[in-house]
Design a protein around this motif. Structure first.
Motif, PDB file in Angstrom:
ATOM      1  N   LYS A  54       0.837  -1.203   0.000  1.00 38.25           N
ATOM      2  CA  LYS A  54       0.000   0.000   0.000  1.00 38.25           C
ATOM      3  C   LYS A  54       0.871   1.253   0.000  1.00 38.25           C
ATOM      4  CE  LYS A  54      -3.625   2.099   2.799  1.00 38.25           C
ATOM      5  NZ  LYS A  54      -4.454   1.931   3.990  1.00 38.25           N
ATOM      6  N   SER A  55       1.997   1.188   0.725  1.00 41.43           N
ATOM      7  CA  SER A  55       2.909   2.320   0.845  1.00 41.43           C
ATOM      8  C   SER A  55       4.318   1.792   1.100  1.00 41.43           C
ATOM      9  CB  SER A  55       2.463   3.217   2.002  1.00 41.43           C
ATOM     10  OG  SER A  55       3.404   4.227   2.241  1.00 41.43           O
TER      11      SER A  55
ATOM     12  N   GLU B  58      -1.237  -4.565   2.616  1.00 36.84           N
ATOM     13  CA  GLU B  58      -2.610  -5.010   2.856  1.00 36.84           C
ATOM     14  C   GLU B  58      -2.694  -6.476   2.471  1.00 36.84           C
ATOM     15  OE1 GLU B  58      -5.159  -3.230   4.072  1.00 36.84           O
ATOM     16  OE2 GLU B  58      -4.056  -1.351   4.204  1.00 36.84           O
ATOM     17  N   VAL B  59      -3.379  -7.271   3.274  1.00 39.21           N
ATOM     18  CA  VAL B  59      -3.484  -8.710   3.025  1.00 39.21           C
ATOM     19  C   VAL B  59      -4.949  -9.136   3.075  1.00 39.21           C
ATOM     20  CG1 VAL B  59      -2.918 -11.002   3.941  1.00 39.21           C
ATOM     21  CG2 VAL B  59      -1.209  -9.200   3.971  1.00 39.21           C
ATOM     22  N   GLU B  60      -5.323 -10.029   2.167  1.00 41.45           N
ATOM     23  CA  GLU B  60      -6.624 -10.687   2.217  1.00 41.45           C
ATOM     24  C   GLU B  60      -6.402 -12.187   2.161  1.00 41.45           C
ATOM     25  OE1 GLU B  60      -9.250  -9.375  -0.886  1.00 41.45           O
ATOM     26  OE2 GLU B  60      -9.753  -7.530   0.194  1.00 41.45           O
ATOM     27  N   ILE B  61      -7.215 -12.929   2.914  1.00 39.57           N
ATOM     28  CA  ILE B  61      -7.134 -14.383   2.906  1.00 39.57           C
ATOM     29  C   ILE B  61      -8.491 -14.937   2.494  1.00 39.57           C
ATOM     30  CG2 ILE B  61      -6.697 -16.469   4.260  1.00 39.57           C
ATOM     31  CD1 ILE B  61      -4.792 -14.811   5.967  1.00 39.57           C
ATOM     32  N   HIS B  62      -8.459 -15.817   1.495  1.00 41.63           N
ATOM     33  CA  HIS B  62      -9.661 -16.464   0.964  1.00 41.63           C
ATOM     34  C   HIS B  62      -9.540 -17.966   1.140  1.00 41.63           C
ATOM     35  CE1 HIS B  62      -9.521 -12.620  -1.213  1.00 41.63           C
ATOM     36  NE2 HIS B  62     -10.834 -12.724  -1.276  1.00 41.63           N
ATOM     37  N   ASP B  63     -10.676 -18.647   1.140  1.00 47.75           N
ATOM     38  CA  ASP B  63     -10.640 -20.105   1.147  1.00 47.75           C
ATOM     39  C   ASP B  63     -10.587 -20.609  -0.293  1.00 47.75           C
ATOM     40  OD1 ASP B  63     -13.260 -19.980   0.157  1.00 47.75           O
ATOM     41  OD2 ASP B  63     -14.176 -20.751   1.987  1.00 47.75           O
ATOM     42  N   GLY B  64     -10.568 -21.914  -0.445  1.00 49.15           N
ATOM     43  CA  GLY B  64     -10.480 -22.519  -1.769  1.00 49.15           C
ATOM     44  C   GLY B  64     -11.676 -22.234  -2.658  1.00 49.15           C
TER      45      GLY B  64
END
Length: 138
Positions: free
Chosen positions: A98-99, A108-114
């Motif tokens: 992000k900077s 910035e982090v996002e976590i998704h499932d399968g």
């Protein structure tokens, strides 16, 4: 820039990631994706994914994204929100810068499932400790 060597070195020499079943899959400028196939050891007493596994994956994705400029980083703080858990046995964490300053980098982090459902997200602040040299041998 080709990040294949950094990906291979991380996946063969990062004992903490290996212990937790986390693999660095992709790196691009200011971006990294890590994935994990979950087992019983990644789950809590109730069979849900342990919050520490989510946070660990987030930290690995943030650190991977930070290192794409050829420098070393350590995490100094984070803010993390859990939205839901999953029955999926596969997690994907993506980190995006992000900077970036001379010494401080914010990812910035996002976590998704399968199945692509957003499970949690966070912001990681990392400190640059110098030039990224070869990773040490065991």
């Amino acid at each position: 820039m080709d990040f294949t060597d950094k990906i291979n070195a991380t996946n063969s020499k990062n004992s903490f990631m290996l212990h937790n079943g986390i693999r660095l899959i992709q790196m691009e400028k200011d971006y990294a994706r890590v994935e994990a196939d979950l087992t019983r050891v990644n789950r809590n007493l109730y069979g849900a994914v342990h919050g520490g596994m989510f946070l660990t994956m987030g930290d690995c994705a943030a650190g991977g994204a930070a290192r794409t400029n050829g420098m070393r980083y350590v995490t100094v703080s984070n803010s993390f929100e859990f939205f839901r858990n999953t029955k999926s046995d596969h997690l994907i964490a993506e980190g995006r810068i992000k900077s970036r300053g001379r010494t401080i980098c914010v990812a910035e982090v996002e976590i998704h499932d399968g199945l692509g459902k957003l499970l949690c997200s966070g912001t990681f602040t990392l400190f640059c400790t110098g030039k990224l040299d070869e990773l040490p041998d065991d």
